[in-house]
Structure formats: structure tokens, C-alpha cells
Design a protein around this motif. Structure first.
Motif, PDB file in Angstrom:
ATOM      1  N   LEU B  98     -57.516 -30.922 -23.390  1.00 53.27           N
ATOM      2  CA  LEU B  98     -57.813 -31.574 -24.671  1.00 53.27           C
ATOM      3  C   LEU B  98     -57.170 -30.844 -25.843  1.00 53.27           C
ATOM      4  CD1 LEU B  98     -61.587 -32.365 -24.025  1.00 53.27           C
ATOM      5  CD2 LEU B  98     -59.632 -33.871 -23.712  1.00 53.27           C
ATOM      6  N   GLU B  99     -56.747 -31.633 -26.823  1.00 48.14           N
ATOM      7  CA  GLU B  99     -56.173 -31.051 -28.039  1.00 48.14           C
ATOM      8  C   GLU B  99     -57.246 -30.334 -28.845  1.00 48.14           C
ATOM      9  OE1 GLU B  99     -54.215 -33.737 -30.674  1.00 48.14           O
ATOM     10  OE2 GLU B  99     -52.799 -34.365 -29.124  1.00 48.14           O
ATOM     11  N   LYS B 101     -57.937 -30.579 -31.954  1.00 50.61           N
ATOM     12  CA  LYS B 101     -58.679 -31.500 -32.831  1.00 50.61           C
ATOM     13  C   LYS B 101     -59.818 -32.197 -32.067  1.00 50.61           C
ATOM     14  CE  LYS B 101     -59.219 -34.428 -36.466  1.00 50.61           C
ATOM     15  NZ  LYS B 101     -60.559 -34.958 -36.212  1.00 50.61           N
ATOM     16  N   THR B 102     -59.542 -32.598 -30.837  1.00 50.78           N
ATOM     17  CA  THR B 102     -60.567 -33.275 -30.034  1.00 50.78           C
ATOM     18  C   THR B 102     -61.716 -32.314 -29.735  1.00 50.78           C
ATOM     19  OG1 THR B 102     -58.816 -34.586 -29.021  1.00 50.78           O
ATOM     20  CG2 THR B 102     -60.953 -34.642 -27.937  1.00 50.78           C
ATOM     21  N   GLU B 104     -62.640 -29.769 -31.536  1.00 51.05           N
ATOM     22  CA  GLU B 104     -63.385 -29.592 -32.789  1.00 51.05           C
ATOM     23  C   GLU B 104     -64.301 -30.796 -33.043  1.00 51.05           C
ATOM     24  OE1 GLU B 104     -63.603 -27.173 -34.974  1.00 51.05           O
ATOM     25  OE2 GLU B 104     -62.097 -25.798 -34.203  1.00 51.05           O
ATOM     26  N   ASP B 105     -63.764 -31.987 -32.787  1.00 48.85           N
ATOM     27  CA  ASP B 105     -64.570 -33.204 -32.967  1.00 48.85           C
ATOM     28  C   ASP B 105     -65.817 -33.165 -32.079  1.00 48.85           C
ATOM     29  OD1 ASP B 105     -62.780 -34.233 -34.758  1.00 48.85           O
ATOM     30  OD2 ASP B 105     -62.100 -35.902 -33.504  1.00 48.85           O
ATOM     31  N   LEU B 106     -65.633 -32.734 -30.842  1.00 49.15           N
ATOM     32  CA  LEU B 106     -66.763 -32.694 -29.905  1.00 49.15           C
ATOM     33  C   LEU B 106     -67.767 -31.622 -30.312  1.00 49.15           C
ATOM     34  CD1 LEU B 106     -64.851 -33.190 -26.546  1.00 49.15           C
ATOM     35  CD2 LEU B 106     -66.410 -34.819 -27.638  1.00 49.15           C
ATOM     36  N   GLU B 108     -68.381 -30.683 -33.372  1.00 49.31           N
ATOM     37  CA  GLU B 108     -69.125 -31.272 -34.498  1.00 49.31           C
ATOM     38  C   GLU B 108     -70.175 -32.256 -34.010  1.00 49.31           C
ATOM     39  OE1 GLU B 108     -65.699 -31.257 -37.923  1.00 49.31           O
ATOM     40  OE2 GLU B 108     -66.759 -33.127 -37.531  1.00 49.31           O
ATOM     41  N   LEU B 109     -69.802 -33.013 -32.992  1.00 48.53           N
ATOM     42  CA  LEU B 109     -70.738 -33.982 -32.418  1.00 48.53           C
ATOM     43  C   LEU B 109     -72.006 -33.258 -31.953  1.00 48.53           C
ATOM     44  CD1 LEU B 109     -71.248 -36.899 -31.474  1.00 48.53           C
ATOM     45  CD2 LEU B 109     -69.958 -36.416 -29.420  1.00 48.53           C
ATOM     46  N   VAL B 112     -74.174 -32.399 -34.962  1.00 48.03           N
ATOM     47  CA  VAL B 112     -74.873 -33.594 -35.443  1.00 48.03           C
ATOM     48  C   VAL B 112     -76.062 -33.923 -34.539  1.00 48.03           C
ATOM     49  CG1 VAL B 112     -74.643 -36.089 -35.802  1.00 48.03           C
ATOM     50  CG2 VAL B 112     -72.864 -34.542 -36.635  1.00 48.03           C
ATOM     51  N   LEU B 113     -75.850 -33.843 -33.243  1.00 46.74           N
ATOM     52  CA  LEU B 113     -76.933 -34.154 -32.294  1.00 46.74           C
ATOM     53  C   LEU B 113     -78.115 -33.195 -32.486  1.00 46.74           C
ATOM     54  CD1 LEU B 113     -74.984 -34.856 -28.961  1.00 46.74           C
ATOM     55  CD2 LEU B 113     -76.190 -36.526 -30.381  1.00 46.74           C
ATOM     56  N   PHE B 228     -71.715 -24.331 -39.034  1.00 45.89           N
ATOM     57  CA  PHE B 228     -71.524 -25.244 -40.155  1.00 45.89           C
ATOM     58  C   PHE B 228     -70.538 -24.672 -41.171  1.00 45.89           C
ATOM     59  CE2 PHE B 228     -75.374 -27.647 -38.903  1.00 45.89           C
ATOM     60  CZ  PHE B 228     -74.854 -28.924 -39.051  1.00 45.89           C
ATOM     61  N   VAL B 231     -67.110 -25.453 -40.063  1.00 45.60           N
ATOM     62  CA  VAL B 231     -66.782 -26.864 -40.214  1.00 45.60           C
ATOM     63  C   VAL B 231     -66.351 -27.175 -41.639  1.00 45.60           C
ATOM     64  CG1 VAL B 231     -67.914 -29.125 -40.335  1.00 45.60           C
ATOM     65  CG2 VAL B 231     -68.127 -27.717 -38.271  1.00 45.60           C
TER      66      VAL B 231
END
Lengths: 232, 232
Positions: B98-99, B101-102, B104-106, B108-109, B112-113, B228, B231
Motif C-alpha cells: 500500500l502507498e 497515503k493509503t 495514512e488514510d487507514l 486516520e480511519l 475516527v472509529l 492527532f 494528523v
């Protein structure tokens, strides 16, 4: 008698040759620490190493191709690619195929995500985002005759996900939309009309403009309260 | 020149016959509102209707089998089953593929959860859950020499997900674990040591016992504050 037996003896799961070859291939990729761009051995070599037919190898490779893990390149043959992490999820997201419990689980996942969004929203909101939310809310308010329309729900909440700047997140929410629509429709069948919380989209927008993550979260909790009641 | 051209003219995506047949099959299942237990037409019939070879149909069916959408039953042939909604996701969750960015996105997910969990936790917590969390926290405290150990992180936060009683959620979190471990390891390479928030697992447990969703959420925000900060 056979029922009692089946409790004590574990059933052999139906495993096809393709299942096994697919697993071996994924294990091989991990073991060798393959990265995007790396070339894979040829189909024939894999078939020989695994001692299976080329057809079975082709089947297994086709599965990996579906997941976006491999790609055929001119001259180079098969190469590893960055997989589509939500491709498999997207393909199976059909409310008709999923059990009630799974749909409820996914609906709860949405509630959790929306309650958790606040911090990212306050970190990343821009003037343009707020203007777009204004425009969504204004359109909705001009249609007061219909108290609840799924399309405004989708527009407003979809915009919130988009504001996070997190592509995975946005796509995840889009994939889950059919589930929300299905669950809301089921709720309406039972209750006659979809209940709405006392905090509106307009109120949430005000909180996003002038509040903080804590007040926004309280507002969101109230906005989603009919759904939370059902969960409890 | 070819670079300039490739900006203006859209590349034809490599689509195999299996890609097309797989899509047609999924469209067919939706159109006919197939449900788990329904029998599928035979391979040969499908090949004839689609005007393709049986091998291609077999490849496409193998993909659907991987997603858990179909199963071969003795005497009945292929039948629809409830798909494994996270099977595809699980298969591709390899940080090496995975890149950045992906990943990092995960990550962050996950933040959030965890921020969104509070309401479900307070609705569903049991005495037994609290006892188990006590036992995790006690083990961790007896190991003060190491201020940050991933295994206690996983035990404590994993237990929180389990307390929601939401199977999809729990599995989702487990699948994402390699991403968290990878991102935390990367953070440690940069910062020397993983930073921790001033609110500990023990504090979160106290809030879960005697607080409310709001106070728990504030505690969790502080607990996750080093992440956080990154982020932002």
C-alpha cells in the motif's frame, strides 16, 4: 443422531484447488516482501512449482487481478500493483445478499464514524467547504414540504466525509450508502415515517462554523438520536 | 510529446474477458434479485448465454467464490451464499503493497472509529467487560519498565471493539492491525520513541466505569493526542 455428531466433529470446509493456490501465492508474495512494480514468475513456472495445472494457476491469478494486486504489462508480464483496498468490499455490498445482523452492524459502523468525524472536520474545514454546505442546507430548506429526503441526507453527510480529505473514507461511505438506504427504508416500513433528531443540518452547519469539536459532536449525537435509540 | 498526448487522451484500461464476465454475472445477480440459497445456472449455460468459453466463466465464478458469494453444493450445483464482506479487504491488507497515503488514510480511519466508539460502549458495557479491562490494565502496570508496548495497546483497544458486540467492527479492527503497527513503527523511527498521551488506559477504564460518553471521549482524545498532532 447426525445432528449431535455434527456438533462434535468439525466439518471439512469446501476448499478448491484455486483456494489453495490463491493462498500459496499470497503467502509467497508476503514471504518474499514483494512490492508494487516487482515482476511475478510466469504462469507456467508457478504451475510447475506448485505442481498444479495452468488452469488452476490462471484461476488464482485472476482472483488477485480482481483485487487489483497484479496487472499484465506488455513485455514485462505480470507485475505487482497497489491493490484496490475497497474493491472486494464494494463488490459484495448488496443488501439482498447480507444477513440482517450484518446490515445492522454496518449501520452501527456508520453511526460510530459520524460521531468520530468532528476532530478531522475542525482541522481541515475550508471556507469553500462551508459555502458548499450552506448551499446544500438552503436547497433542503426550500423543500420544507417533505420533512425527510434521503437525497439531502446523502448530500450533507457525504460532504462531511469529503471534507476530511481522506479518499479511503469517502469511498467507504459511498460503498455503504445502499446499506443506509435499505435500513432507513426498513425503519420507515415499521414506523410509517423516518424520525429525525431535533438538531438539523442547518444547526450542525452553525456548530461547524462557530463551535468546537465537542459541541459539534453533541449536536451530531442529537441529530442521529432516532438511530441511536434503535441501537439501544 | 507522448507525455503531453497521454494527458489529453484517456488510456484504455486493461480489461480481460474475466473482468467483463465477472461484472455481467454480478449485474445479473442484482437484476434478478438473487438471494442466499438460490441456485445459479450451470457453467455451460452461462458460457452459452455470454458467448464466451467455459474457462473464462470458470475464472469469473472463481472470483465470486473467493468473495464468498457462491458455493458449490452436492447435487444442487452452485448456490448463492452470504458473502464474506471483509474477505477482499483482508486479502489486500499488506502494508508493503500500500502507498503511504493509503496507510495514512487507514490510520486516520482508526482515530475516527476510536473517537466514535463511546456511545456504543456505554450502551453495551457489562460487569465482565470491565473486569477483563481491569485485568489487562493490571498486567500492563506491572511492566512499568517499558512505557509503551504494542501488545497492551492491542489488548486494551481490541477489548473496547469487542465490547461493542459488533462482529464486523471487531474483524475490521483486526484486519487493520498491521497498518497500525506499521505506522507506529514508522513514527518510532522518526521520533526515537512512541509518544503517549497523558490519559492512560487506567484513566480510560475509570471513565468507562464512572464517567459518561462525553467524558470518555475527551479522555480518548487526550489518549490519542500524539497521533492527532501528527494528523494536523
Amino acid at each position: 443422531m447426525s445432528n449431535i455428531l455434527s456438533k462434535d466433529i468439525e466439518r471439512i470446509e469446501a476448499t478448491t484447488m484455486a483456494d489453495m493456490v490463491e493462498l500459496r501465492l499470497r503467502q509467497y508474495l508476503k514471504k518474499k516482501a514483494f512490492k508494487p512494480g516487482d515482476a511475478l514468475p510466469k504462469e507456467l513456472e508457478l504451475a510447475e512449482a506448485l505442481d498444479v495445472s495452468r488452469n488452476v494457476v490462471r484461476e488464482a491469478l485472476s482472483r488477485l487481478r480482481m483485487l487489483g494486486m497484479i496487472e499484465s504489462k506488455k513485455k514485462r508480464g505480470m507485475v505487482l500493483t497497489e491493490p484496490d483496498i475497497l474493491g472486494g468490499f464494494e463488490r459484495v455490498m448488496d443488501p439482498l445478499l447480507l444477513e440482517h445482523k450484518t446490515l445492522e452492524d454496518l449501520f452501527e459502523l456508520r453511526l460510530v464514524l459520524e460521531m468520530g468525524l468532528a476532530d478531522l472536520l475542525f482541522t481541515r474545514k475550508t471556507k469553500k467547504d462551508i459555502e458548499e454546505l450552506e448551499s446544500i442546507v438552503n436547497k433542503e430548506i426550500n423543500k420544507v414540504q417533505k420533512p425527510f429526503q434521503v437525497k439531502y441526507e446523502i448530500a450533507f453527510h457525504g460532504k462531511l466525509y469529503q471534507m476530511t480529505g481522506n479518499d479511503t473514507f469517502m469511498r467507504f461511505q459511498k460503498i455503504l450508502l445502499p446499506v443506509f438506504e435499505y435500513v432507513v427504508a426498513e425503519e420507515q416500513k415499521v414506523n410509517g415515517v423516518a424520525k429525525v433528531g431535533s438538531v438539523t443540518h442547518r444547526d450542525l452547519l452553525e456548530l461547524l462554523k462557530n463551535g468546537d469539536p465537542e459541541s459539534f459532536r453533541k449536536g451530531m449525537k442529537e441529530h442521529l438520536s432516532p438511530h441511536f435509540e434503535r441501537v439501544q
